[in-house]
Motif scaffolding. Structure first.
Motif, PDB file in Angstrom:
ATOM      1  N   ARG A  47       0.867  -1.180   0.000  1.00 32.04           N
ATOM      2  CA  ARG A  47       0.000   0.000   0.000  1.00 32.04           C
ATOM      3  C   ARG A  47       0.902   1.227   0.000  1.00 32.04           C
ATOM      4  NH1 ARG A  47      -3.440   2.144   4.832  1.00 32.04           N
ATOM      5  NH2 ARG A  47      -4.892   3.531   3.791  1.00 32.04           N
ATOM      6  N   HIS A 151      -8.000  -4.456  -2.848  1.00 37.81           N
ATOM      7  CA  HIS A 151      -7.010  -3.523  -2.311  1.00 37.81           C
ATOM      8  C   HIS A 151      -6.773  -2.375  -3.282  1.00 37.81           C
ATOM      9  CE1 HIS A 151      -5.724  -6.094   1.041  1.00 37.81           C
ATOM     10  NE2 HIS A 151      -5.940  -7.100   0.201  1.00 37.81           N
ATOM     11  N   ASP A 153      -4.407   1.357  -3.995  1.00 33.93           N
ATOM     12  CA  ASP A 153      -3.092   1.964  -3.751  1.00 33.93           C
ATOM     13  C   ASP A 153      -1.966   0.932  -3.731  1.00 33.93           C
ATOM     14  OD1 ASP A 153      -4.295   4.606  -3.345  1.00 33.93           O
ATOM     15  OD2 ASP A 153      -5.018   3.770  -1.446  1.00 33.93           O
TER      16      ASP A 153
END
Length: 169
Positions: A47, A151, A153
């Motif tokens: 991330r 998810h 990023d």
């Protein structure tokens, strides 16, 4: 008190962390145990948000979550701040849910600091700082990101911690 140093060798370059065992003894002991076990070897920064932080320590290169030990007590009330270049424990919304995942702040993120022992106020435990390799952190924060599964990023090209080792205790 000691300030152990850990070297993260990534596919982007070397980052050296100085850990604050005086202010965050349980968090530092936990992190060092993961380093000693080789847990972080081959994990990715999964991330990355430029202007916020880079997070890693939980997923392998195939984006599979690694099994961790039990969660640790949140030490965010230790007086350390989520300033640019500091390392802190990642967690869920539950204040005492951190285990292996961590993040490096790429700017001052005072909204992550401890303000009280409530669900909203616990904050995120800072346990050290980058002493070498801020240019590498800058390179990581600038990678292109997108979505992977549920998810967001996520770096489009894996940013891998090839090895993590203790260089001084």
């Amino acid at each position: 008190m000691s300030f152990p140093q850990v070297e993260l060798n990534t596919n982007k370059g070397r980052i050296v962390l100085e850990l604050n065992a005086e202010k965050a003894p349980k968090t530092v002991a936990n992190f060092l145990e993961y380093v000693r076990d080789g847990f972080y070897d081959g994990v990715i920064f999964h991330r990355v948000i430029d202007g916020f932080m880079i997070q890693g320590g939980g997923m392998d290169e195939n984006f599979k979550e690694k099994a961790t030990r039990d969660s640790i007590e949140n030490e965010a009330d230790n007086g350390l701040s989520n300033d640019a270049g500091t390392i802190a424990m990642a967690r869920t919304q539950a204040p005492h849910s951190a285990s292996a995942q961590f993040f490096i702040n790429v700017k001052n993120n005072s909204f992550l600091n401890h303000t009280g022992k409530t669900a909203q106020g616990w904050g995120y435990a800072v346990f050290g700082k980058v002493t070498e390799g801020l240019d590498i952190v800058d390179a990581i924060k600038s990678v292109r990101t997108g979505n992977r599964g549920y998810h967001a990023d996520v770096p489009l090209e894996n940013v891998v911690i090839e090895s993590a080792k203790i260089i001084s205790e």
